[in-house]
Design a protein around this motif. Structure first.
Motif, PDB file in Angstrom:
ATOM      1  N   VAL A  16       0.838  -1.205   0.000  1.00  0.00           N
ATOM      2  CA  VAL A  16       0.000   0.000   0.000  1.00  0.00           C
ATOM      3  C   VAL A  16       0.874   1.257   0.000  1.00  0.00           C
ATOM      4  CG1 VAL A  16      -1.655   1.348   1.344  1.00  0.00           C
ATOM      5  CG2 VAL A  16      -1.975  -1.115   1.104  1.00  0.00           C
ATOM      6  N   SER A  17       1.930   1.265   0.803  1.00  0.00           N
ATOM      7  CA  SER A  17       2.823   2.425   0.861  1.00  0.00           C
ATOM      8  C   SER A  17       3.450   2.703  -0.496  1.00  0.00           C
ATOM      9  CB  SER A  17       3.919   2.192   1.903  1.00  0.00           C
ATOM     10  OG  SER A  17       3.377   2.056   3.195  1.00  0.00           O
ATOM     11  N   LEU A  18       3.911   1.644  -1.157  1.00  0.00           N
ATOM     12  CA  LEU A  18       4.543   1.812  -2.466  1.00  0.00           C
ATOM     13  C   LEU A  18       3.549   2.310  -3.508  1.00  0.00           C
ATOM     14  CD1 LEU A  18       6.847  -1.354  -2.654  1.00  0.00           C
ATOM     15  CD2 LEU A  18       7.545   1.023  -2.309  1.00  0.00           C
ATOM     16  N   LEU A  19       2.326   1.771  -3.485  1.00  0.00           N
ATOM     17  CA  LEU A  19       1.317   2.207  -4.457  1.00  0.00           C
ATOM     18  C   LEU A  19       0.970   3.677  -4.279  1.00  0.00           C
ATOM     19  CD1 LEU A  19      -1.397  -0.556  -5.000  1.00  0.00           C
ATOM     20  CD2 LEU A  19       0.417   0.211  -6.530  1.00  0.00           C
ATOM     21  N   VAL A  20       0.881   4.116  -3.023  1.00  0.00           N
ATOM     22  CA  VAL A  20       0.550   5.521  -2.758  1.00  0.00           C
ATOM     23  C   VAL A  20       1.632   6.431  -3.322  1.00  0.00           C
ATOM     24  CG1 VAL A  20       0.326   7.243  -0.934  1.00  0.00           C
ATOM     25  CG2 VAL A  20      -0.879   5.066  -0.736  1.00  0.00           C
ATOM     26  N   ILE A  21       2.899   6.051  -3.129  1.00  0.00           N
ATOM     27  CA  ILE A  21       3.999   6.893  -3.612  1.00  0.00           C
ATOM     28  C   ILE A  21       4.155   6.789  -5.126  1.00  0.00           C
ATOM     29  CG2 ILE A  21       6.484   7.334  -3.439  1.00  0.00           C
ATOM     30  CD1 ILE A  21       6.366   6.163  -0.619  1.00  0.00           C
ATOM     31  N   LEU A  22       4.031   5.573  -5.670  1.00  0.00           N
ATOM     32  CA  LEU A  22       4.164   5.393  -7.116  1.00  0.00           C
ATOM     33  C   LEU A  22       3.030   6.084  -7.871  1.00  0.00           C
ATOM     34  CD1 LEU A  22       5.212   1.635  -7.226  1.00  0.00           C
ATOM     35  CD2 LEU A  22       6.575   3.553  -8.075  1.00  0.00           C
ATOM     36  N   ASP A  23       1.812   6.037  -7.299  1.00  0.00           N
ATOM     37  CA  ASP A  23       0.640   6.705  -7.865  1.00  0.00           C
ATOM     38  C   ASP A  23       0.476   6.396  -9.362  1.00  0.00           C
ATOM     39  OD1 ASP A  23      -1.575   8.312  -8.133  1.00  0.00           O
ATOM     40  OD2 ASP A  23      -0.430  10.179  -8.281  1.00  0.00           O
ATOM     41  N   PRO A  24       0.200   5.140  -9.732  1.00  0.00           N
ATOM     42  CA  PRO A  24       0.062   4.777 -11.150  1.00  0.00           C
ATOM     43  C   PRO A  24      -0.930   5.648 -11.928  1.00  0.00           C
ATOM     44  CG  PRO A  24       0.135   2.810  -9.797  1.00  0.00           C
ATOM     45  CD  PRO A  24       0.021   3.969  -8.841  1.00  0.00           C
ATOM     46  N   PRO A  25      -2.132   5.960 -11.387  1.00  0.00           N
ATOM     47  CA  PRO A  25      -3.033   6.831 -12.154  1.00  0.00           C
ATOM     48  C   PRO A  25      -2.437   8.214 -12.411  1.00  0.00           C
ATOM     49  CG  PRO A  25      -4.224   5.724 -10.389  1.00  0.00           C
ATOM     50  CD  PRO A  25      -2.768   5.499 -10.130  1.00  0.00           C
ATOM     51  N   GLY A  26      -1.695   8.733 -11.422  1.00  0.00           N
ATOM     52  CA  GLY A  26      -1.083  10.044 -11.597  1.00  0.00           C
ATOM     53  C   GLY A  26       0.035  10.038 -12.611  1.00  0.00           C
ATOM     54  N   ALA A  27       0.661   8.874 -12.817  1.00  0.00           N
ATOM     55  CA  ALA A  27       1.755   8.780 -13.783  1.00  0.00           C
ATOM     56  C   ALA A  27       1.251   8.599 -15.217  1.00  0.00           C
ATOM     57  CB  ALA A  27       2.680   7.619 -13.414  1.00  0.00           C
ATOM     58  N   LEU A  28      -0.018   8.227 -15.358  1.00  0.00           N
ATOM     59  CA  LEU A  28      -0.559   7.986 -16.697  1.00  0.00           C
ATOM     60  C   LEU A  28      -0.473   9.194 -17.631  1.00  0.00           C
ATOM     61  CD1 LEU A  28      -3.700   5.681 -16.493  1.00  0.00           C
ATOM     62  CD2 LEU A  28      -1.498   5.243 -17.559  1.00  0.00           C
ATOM     63  N   PRO A  29      -0.816  10.417 -17.161  1.00  0.00           N
ATOM     64  CA  PRO A  29      -0.689  11.562 -18.061  1.00  0.00           C
ATOM     65  C   PRO A  29       0.733  11.760 -18.570  1.00  0.00           C
ATOM     66  CG  PRO A  29      -2.019  12.136 -16.160  1.00  0.00           C
ATOM     67  CD  PRO A  29      -1.428  10.801 -15.877  1.00  0.00           C
ATOM     68  N   VAL A  30       1.726  11.521 -17.723  1.00  0.00           N
ATOM     69  CA  VAL A  30       3.117  11.658 -18.144  1.00  0.00           C
ATOM     70  C   VAL A  30       3.443  10.605 -19.202  1.00  0.00           C
ATOM     71  CG1 VAL A  30       5.521  11.610 -17.377  1.00  0.00           C
ATOM     72  CG2 VAL A  30       3.751  12.547 -15.879  1.00  0.00           C
ATOM     73  N   PHE A  31       3.010   9.369 -18.952  1.00  0.00           N
ATOM     74  CA  PHE A  31       3.255   8.288 -19.907  1.00  0.00           C
ATOM     75  C   PHE A  31       2.585   8.583 -21.245  1.00  0.00           C
ATOM     76  CE2 PHE A  31       1.896   4.169 -21.734  1.00  0.00           C
ATOM     77  CZ  PHE A  31       3.142   3.624 -21.985  1.00  0.00           C
ATOM     78  N   LEU A  32       1.327   9.031 -21.203  1.00  0.00           N
ATOM     79  CA  LEU A  32       0.607   9.354 -22.441  1.00  0.00           C
ATOM     80  C   LEU A  32       1.253  10.524 -23.171  1.00  0.00           C
ATOM     81  CD1 LEU A  32      -3.126   8.965 -21.339  1.00  0.00           C
ATOM     82  CD2 LEU A  32      -1.898   7.566 -23.010  1.00  0.00           C
ATOM     83  N   SER A 152       3.586  -4.180  -6.765  1.00  0.00           N
ATOM     84  CA  SER A 152       3.311  -2.767  -7.053  1.00  0.00           C
ATOM     85  C   SER A 152       3.789  -2.387  -8.450  1.00  0.00           C
ATOM     86  CB  SER A 152       3.962  -1.873  -5.993  1.00  0.00           C
ATOM     87  OG  SER A 152       5.368  -2.022  -5.997  1.00  0.00           O
ATOM     88  N   MET A 153       4.923  -2.941  -8.878  1.00  0.00           N
ATOM     89  CA  MET A 153       5.407  -2.648 -10.228  1.00  0.00           C
ATOM     90  C   MET A 153       4.520  -3.305 -11.277  1.00  0.00           C
ATOM     91  SD  MET A 153       7.713  -0.535  -9.642  1.00  0.00           S
ATOM     92  CE  MET A 153       7.946  -0.242 -11.393  1.00  0.00           C
ATOM     93  N   LEU A 154       3.903  -4.432 -10.936  1.00  0.00           N
ATOM     94  CA  LEU A 154       2.947  -5.065 -11.853  1.00  0.00           C
ATOM     95  C   LEU A 154       1.730  -4.167 -12.050  1.00  0.00           C
ATOM     96  CD1 LEU A 154       1.963  -7.463 -13.519  1.00  0.00           C
ATOM     97  CD2 LEU A 154       1.037  -8.459 -11.411  1.00  0.00           C
ATOM     98  N   VAL A 155       1.264  -3.532 -10.976  1.00  0.00           N
ATOM     99  CA  VAL A 155       0.143  -2.596 -11.082  1.00  0.00           C
ATOM    100  C   VAL A 155       0.531  -1.411 -11.968  1.00  0.00           C
ATOM    101  CG1 VAL A 155      -1.338  -0.999  -9.801  1.00  0.00           C
ATOM    102  CG2 VAL A 155      -0.831  -3.253  -8.855  1.00  0.00           C
ATOM    103  N   VAL A 156       1.758  -0.919 -11.806  1.00  0.00           N
ATOM    104  CA  VAL A 156       2.249   0.190 -12.637  1.00  0.00           C
ATOM    105  C   VAL A 156       2.255  -0.218 -14.107  1.00  0.00           C
ATOM    106  CG1 VAL A 156       4.299   1.544 -13.215  1.00  0.00           C
ATOM    107  CG2 VAL A 156       3.618   1.287 -10.831  1.00  0.00           C
ATOM    108  N   TYR A 157       2.755  -1.428 -14.386  1.00  0.00           N
ATOM    109  CA  TYR A 157       2.792  -1.901 -15.771  1.00  0.00           C
ATOM    110  C   TYR A 157       1.394  -2.004 -16.363  1.00  0.00           C
ATOM    111  CZ  TYR A 157       2.946  -5.043 -19.736  1.00  0.00           C
ATOM    112  OH  TYR A 157       2.753  -5.592 -20.971  1.00  0.00           O
ATOM    113  N   LEU A 158       0.458  -2.591 -15.603  1.00  0.00           N
ATOM    114  CA  LEU A 158      -0.902  -2.765 -16.113  1.00  0.00           C
ATOM    115  C   LEU A 158      -1.574  -1.428 -16.393  1.00  0.00           C
ATOM    116  CD1 LEU A 158      -2.151  -5.725 -13.871  1.00  0.00           C
ATOM    117  CD2 LEU A 158      -1.542  -5.794 -16.303  1.00  0.00           C
TER     118      LEU A 158
END
Length: 206
Positions: A16-32, A152-158
């Motif tokens: 949970v701590s890693l997901l909060v900091i990684l913030d996959p939804p927040g990184a999506l705009p940067v990736f796009l 957590s990295m799997l969630v980021v990838y997905l």
């Protein structure tokens, strides 16, 4: 041979701590924003490479982070400031629309910088994983931390894997708008990162 007891509660808290900091939804705009001119297969390759490299970097710091920083005489605040500066440059390029002018060689490197480092394997995540490993009192807890990192990295990838659907939904104009917003967010994250580093320097000097 003693079996390693997997610590579920330790896994959950670190995950949970890693997901909060990684913030996959927040990184999506940067990736796009960085991959808006890419074909689907290119975007998938970037997503896979970015998460693999970020996982490798974070795993290295989880196992050897303290020794690496001490050997190089690098403090955590210095890591935060340098990472913030790098992210700020990328944010300004996105905000000003200069990412379209990148050479072809740059297309192959965005998976490494800024996606893998410092967006995913940034100072905040590095410090979190290092502190968690220091808190781990058993081998089972250490294995739990590594499993939480992998999950957590799997969630980021997905999240990046299905970013194409978001791209099709937004269209070209919407993606361009998102990339500008991503530049602003990147710049803000970078400034916050550098500010945290400066605060760390001040506290360290006292």
């Amino acid at each position: 041979m003693t079996a390693v007891a997997f610590d579920v509660s330790f896994f959950g808290s670190v995950f949970v701590s890693l997901l909060v900091i990684l913030d996959p939804p927040g990184a999506l705009p940067v990736f796009l924003g960085l991959t808006k001119s890419f074909k689907r297969q290119e975007r998938l390759a970037v997503a896979a490479r970015a998460t693999t490299v970020a996982f490798g970097v974070l795993l290295t710091f989880a196992l050897l982070g303290r020794q690496i920083l001490e050997y190089l005489k690098i403090s955590v605040p210095a890591l935060q400031v340098s990472g913030g500066l790098l992210l700020l440059l990328i944010g300004l390029e996105l905000l000003l629309g200069k990412e379209d002018d990148k050479a072809e060689v740059g297309r192959t490197h965005i998976a490494l910088v800024p996606l893998a480092v410092p967006l995913f394997a940034g100072p905040g995540v590095i410090v979190t994983i290092m502190v968690a490993m220091q808190r781990a009192g058993t081998m089972g807890q250490q294995v739990s931390i590594i499993a939480a990192l992998a999950a957590s990295m799997l969630v980021v990838y997905l999240s990046m894997r299905y970013a194409g659907a978001i791209h099709r939904l937004l269209g070209e104009g919407g993606t361009t708008l998102v990339s500008r917003i991503a530049g602003l967010l990147c710049a803000a994250i970078a400034v916050q990162m550098m500010a945290d580093g400066v605060v760390g320097f001040v506290h360290g000097a006292n």
